[in-house]
Scaffold this motif. Structure first.
Motif, PDB file in Angstrom:
ATOM      1  N   ILE A   1       0.844  -1.197   0.000  1.00 55.40           N
ATOM      2  CA  ILE A   1       0.000   0.000   0.000  1.00 55.40           C
ATOM      3  C   ILE A   1       0.881   1.250   0.000  1.00 55.40           C
ATOM      4  CG2 ILE A   1      -1.907  -1.191   1.161  1.00 55.40           C
ATOM      5  CD1 ILE A   1      -1.238   0.306   3.707  1.00 55.40           C
ATOM      6  N   THR A   2       0.375   2.282  -0.662  1.00 60.60           N
ATOM      7  CA  THR A   2       1.148   3.525  -0.800  1.00 60.60           C
ATOM      8  C   THR A   2       0.447   4.710  -0.140  1.00 60.60           C
ATOM      9  OG1 THR A   2       0.076   3.938  -2.941  1.00 60.60           O
ATOM     10  CG2 THR A   2       2.190   2.762  -2.967  1.00 60.60           C
ATOM     11  N   ALA A   3      -0.671   4.441   0.556  1.00 60.72           N
ATOM     12  CA  ALA A   3      -1.414   5.522   1.192  1.00 60.72           C
ATOM     13  C   ALA A   3      -2.221   4.960   2.350  1.00 60.72           C
ATOM     14  CB  ALA A   3      -2.358   6.194   0.182  1.00 60.72           C
ATOM     15  N   ALA A   4      -2.587   5.841   3.270  1.00 58.46           N
ATOM     16  CA  ALA A   4      -3.444   5.490   4.400  1.00 58.46           C
ATOM     17  C   ALA A   4      -4.791   6.199   4.239  1.00 58.46           C
ATOM     18  CB  ALA A   4      -2.779   5.908   5.710  1.00 58.46           C
ATOM     19  N   ILE A   5      -5.763   5.763   5.034  1.00 62.57           N
ATOM     20  CA  ILE A   5      -7.052   6.450   5.046  1.00 62.57           C
ATOM     21  C   ILE A   5      -6.833   7.925   5.379  1.00 62.57           C
ATOM     22  CG2 ILE A   5      -9.267   6.641   6.262  1.00 62.57           C
ATOM     23  CD1 ILE A   5      -9.234   4.211   4.497  1.00 62.57           C
ATOM     24  N   HIS A   6      -7.466   8.815   4.612  1.00 61.29           N
ATOM     25  CA  HIS A   6      -7.316  10.258   4.839  1.00 61.29           C
ATOM     26  C   HIS A   6      -7.928  10.633   6.189  1.00 61.29           C
ATOM     27  CE1 HIS A   6      -7.661  14.608   4.263  1.00 61.29           C
ATOM     28  NE2 HIS A   6      -6.769  14.465   3.286  1.00 61.29           N
ATOM     29  N   PRO A   7      -7.302  11.560   6.934  1.00 59.26           N
ATOM     30  CA  PRO A   7      -7.862  11.973   8.233  1.00 59.26           C
ATOM     31  C   PRO A   7      -9.316  12.447   8.152  1.00 59.26           C
ATOM     32  CG  PRO A   7      -5.633  12.834   8.002  1.00 59.26           C
ATOM     33  CD  PRO A   7      -5.988  12.205   6.685  1.00 59.26           C
ATOM     34  N   ASP A   8      -9.729  13.020   7.010  1.00 58.77           N
ATOM     35  CA  ASP A   8     -11.111  13.487   6.890  1.00 58.77           C
ATOM     36  C   ASP A   8     -12.111  12.337   6.774  1.00 58.77           C
ATOM     37  OD1 ASP A   8     -10.078  16.011   6.952  1.00 58.77           O
ATOM     38  OD2 ASP A   8     -10.574  16.540   4.882  1.00 58.77           O
ATOM     39  N   LEU A   9     -11.637  11.176   6.366  1.00 59.33           N
ATOM     40  CA  LEU A   9     -12.505   9.998   6.266  1.00 59.33           C
ATOM     41  C   LEU A   9     -12.425   9.128   7.515  1.00 59.33           C
ATOM     42  CD1 LEU A   9     -14.380   8.054   4.740  1.00 59.33           C
ATOM     43  CD2 LEU A   9     -12.370   7.155   3.539  1.00 59.33           C
ATOM     44  N   GLN A  10     -11.254   9.089   8.154  1.00 58.42           N
ATOM     45  CA  GLN A  10     -11.063   8.242   9.330  1.00 58.42           C
ATOM     46  C   GLN A  10     -12.118   8.557  10.389  1.00 58.42           C
ATOM     47  OE1 GLN A  10      -8.686   5.707   9.848  1.00 58.42           O
ATOM     48  NE2 GLN A  10     -10.023   5.336  11.598  1.00 58.42           N
ATOM     49  N   ASP A  11     -12.751   7.503  10.926  1.00 55.79           N
ATOM     50  CA  ASP A  11     -13.768   7.590  11.996  1.00 55.79           C
ATOM     51  C   ASP A  11     -15.086   8.198  11.529  1.00 55.79           C
ATOM     52  OD1 ASP A  11     -11.963   6.455  13.811  1.00 55.79           O
ATOM     53  OD2 ASP A  11     -11.169   8.416  14.375  1.00 55.79           O
ATOM     54  N   ASN A  12     -15.237   8.405  10.222  1.00 57.71           N
ATOM     55  CA  ASN A  12     -16.473   8.997   9.703  1.00 57.71           C
ATOM     56  C   ASN A  12     -17.295   7.987   8.911  1.00 57.71           C
ATOM     57  OD1 ASN A  12     -16.409  11.670  10.765  1.00 57.71           O
ATOM     58  ND2 ASN A  12     -14.751  12.146   9.330  1.00 57.71           N
ATOM     59  N   ASP A  13     -17.399   6.780   9.444  1.00 63.25           N
ATOM     60  CA  ASP A  13     -18.261   5.774   8.837  1.00 63.25           C
ATOM     61  C   ASP A  13     -19.696   6.292   8.748  1.00 63.25           C
ATOM     62  OD1 ASP A  13     -16.681   2.784   9.221  1.00 63.25           O
ATOM     63  OD2 ASP A  13     -15.978   4.480  10.414  1.00 63.25           O
ATOM     64  N   PHE A  14     -20.343   5.962   7.640  1.00 67.04           N
ATOM     65  CA  PHE A  14     -21.752   6.305   7.365  1.00 67.04           C
ATOM     66  C   PHE A  14     -21.979   7.801   7.134  1.00 67.04           C
ATOM     67  CE2 PHE A  14     -21.954   2.353   9.898  1.00 67.04           C
ATOM     68  CZ  PHE A  14     -22.522   1.528   8.944  1.00 67.04           C
ATOM     69  N   GLU A  15     -20.887   8.589   6.987  1.00 64.10           N
ATOM     70  CA  GLU A  15     -21.033   9.985   6.574  1.00 64.10           C
ATOM     71  C   GLU A  15     -20.953  10.032   5.042  1.00 64.10           C
ATOM     72  OE1 GLU A  15     -21.614  12.618   8.522  1.00 64.10           O
ATOM     73  OE2 GLU A  15     -21.586  11.392  10.349  1.00 64.10           O
ATOM     74  N   LEU A  16     -21.916  10.685   4.415  1.00 64.55           N
ATOM     75  CA  LEU A  16     -22.024  10.673   2.963  1.00 64.55           C
ATOM     76  C   LEU A  16     -20.724  11.124   2.307  1.00 64.55           C
ATOM     77  CD1 LEU A  16     -23.874  10.213   0.521  1.00 64.55           C
ATOM     78  CD2 LEU A  16     -24.520  12.633   0.684  1.00 64.55           C
ATOM     79  N   LEU A  17     -20.230  10.292   1.379  1.00 62.75           N
ATOM     80  CA  LEU A  17     -19.000  10.579   0.648  1.00 62.75           C
ATOM     81  C   LEU A  17     -19.380  11.097  -0.733  1.00 62.75           C
ATOM     82  CD1 LEU A  17     -15.955  10.256   1.230  1.00 62.75           C
ATOM     83  CD2 LEU A  17     -16.082   7.983   0.194  1.00 62.75           C
ATOM     84  N   GLN A  18     -18.944  12.320  -1.023  1.00 60.97           N
ATOM     85  CA  GLN A  18     -19.301  12.964  -2.279  1.00 60.97           C
ATOM     86  C   GLN A  18     -18.100  13.011  -3.211  1.00 60.97           C
ATOM     87  OE1 GLN A  18     -20.747  16.636  -0.451  1.00 60.97           O
ATOM     88  NE2 GLN A  18     -22.859  16.004  -0.875  1.00 60.97           N
ATOM     89  N   PRO A  19     -18.340  13.097  -4.525  1.00 63.58           N
ATOM     90  CA  PRO A  19     -17.222  13.189  -5.469  1.00 63.58           C
ATOM     91  C   PRO A  19     -16.278  14.336  -5.095  1.00 63.58           C
ATOM     92  CG  PRO A  19     -19.288  12.889  -6.639  1.00 63.58           C
ATOM     93  CD  PRO A  19     -19.654  13.104  -5.199  1.00 63.58           C
TER      94      PRO A  19
END
Length: 309
Positions: free
Chosen positions: A236-254
């Motif tokens: 792997i060359t990247a980790a989960i972005h801090p803005d996504l980490q711990d934000n399960d079920f928060e709508l992800l937009q393009p």
């Protein structure tokens, strides 16, 4: 609105330790085994420590993931000298709680899991089953200690690979965040409340309560996303972005950030709006899954009661 009458659910199984390092289920089952659990209406509750060898080793599994061993094909295959410990155990559990798809199977199987992801309490099920959806609706209406969500895996029951699919009805309880091999009191208490509310719902059903129908929301799996990888080494060359980490079920937009590469670049979400879950689940690194993506569906369920003799 439509009404459904269901046969009594007289044989219930509560399982834990299907993954041996997910501690809430292990200790919940051990605690239940110390106590005689009775529900009005002659319901028997079976408790089961699913993978004792993995529990003893405090590992997810010994040879292969037990919670991927319950497809019809695997359960109907032969046991040979090379059969893994977990597949042997799956055959034992199928004999104990099933056989899967038969009239002798447990009426309801509830299997307890933990995730390292920040998912609160989730009920995971395969089919659109009025009984499991009503249990979810009841838990959601009563629980205040954690958010409660339903996840639907749109997989035919013959190909359903996890333990709860052995019962006539079944669901997994998934609660997090909790590190593997660790027991947290707050997470354990959420699990206990969910199990207690499930048993309470069953008691009310058998006592003659009619549960009103209505609308419930469920997250339906669309696809899984892997980590960015080096094309040569597959590392792997990247980790989960801090803005996504711990934000399960928060709508992800393009355009929303999903990964941060080790060299500093941000990888953004492409495609339609979807909801991420199992974000950065520790056990999914080996499965090459960084997170799942789901659509949110609104389901209409009928009112339900138990059939009278």
């Amino acid at each position: 609105m439509e009404h459904v009458s269901v046969p009594p659910l007289s044989r219930i199984a509560v399982c834990g330790g299907t993954h041996g390092n997910e501690m809430s289920g292990v200790y919940m089952v051990r605690e239940m085994q110390k106590q005689k659990v009775d529900i009005a209406g002659s319901v028997s509750v079976t408790t089961c420590l699913s993978n004792p060898a993995a529990v003893d080793a405090c590992r997810r599994y010994i040879e292969t993931d037990l919670n991927r061993c319950f497809t019809n094909a695997l359960l109907s295959g032969p046991i040979t000298d090379s059969t893994s410990l977990e597949l042997r155990r799956a055959h034992e559990l199928n004999a104990l709680l099933g056989p899967k798809g038969s009239s002798e199977a447990m009426d309801l199987v509830c299997d307890i899991h933990n995730t390292t992801a920040n998912m609160g309490l989730c009920l995971i099920f395969y089919s659109l089953d009025w009984i499991t959806l009503h249990i979810f609706k009841y838990i959601q209406s009563k629980m205040t200690s954690a958010p409660v969500r339903a996840i639907q895996l749109d997989i035919p029951i013959s190909e359903a690979y996890s333990l709860e699919s052995v019962g006539k009805h079944g669901f997994a309880i998934e609660v997090g965040p909790q590190p593997h091999g660790v027991l947290r009191a707050d997470i354990y208490n959420v699990v206990k409340e969910a199990v207690d509310l499930t048993l309470e719902w069953l008691q009310k059903l058998h006592s003659g309560t009619t549960f009103e129908g209505g609308k419930v929301e469920a997250f339906s799996l669309v696809r899984s996303i892997d980590y960015p990888r080096d094309p040569t080494t597959s590392e792997i060359t990247a980790a989960i972005h801090p803005d996504l980490q711990d934000n399960d079920f928060e709508l992800l937009q393009p355009g929303d950030p999903i990964f941060k590469s080790f060299s500093g670049e941000t990888v953004k979400h492409e495609g339609e709006e979807l909801y991420p879950f199992f974000v950065n689940e520790c056990a999914y690194y080996e499965k090459k899954i960084a997170f799942h993506l789901a659509q949110k569906k609104t389901l209409t369920i009928p009112s339900i009661s138990v059939k009278k003799d």
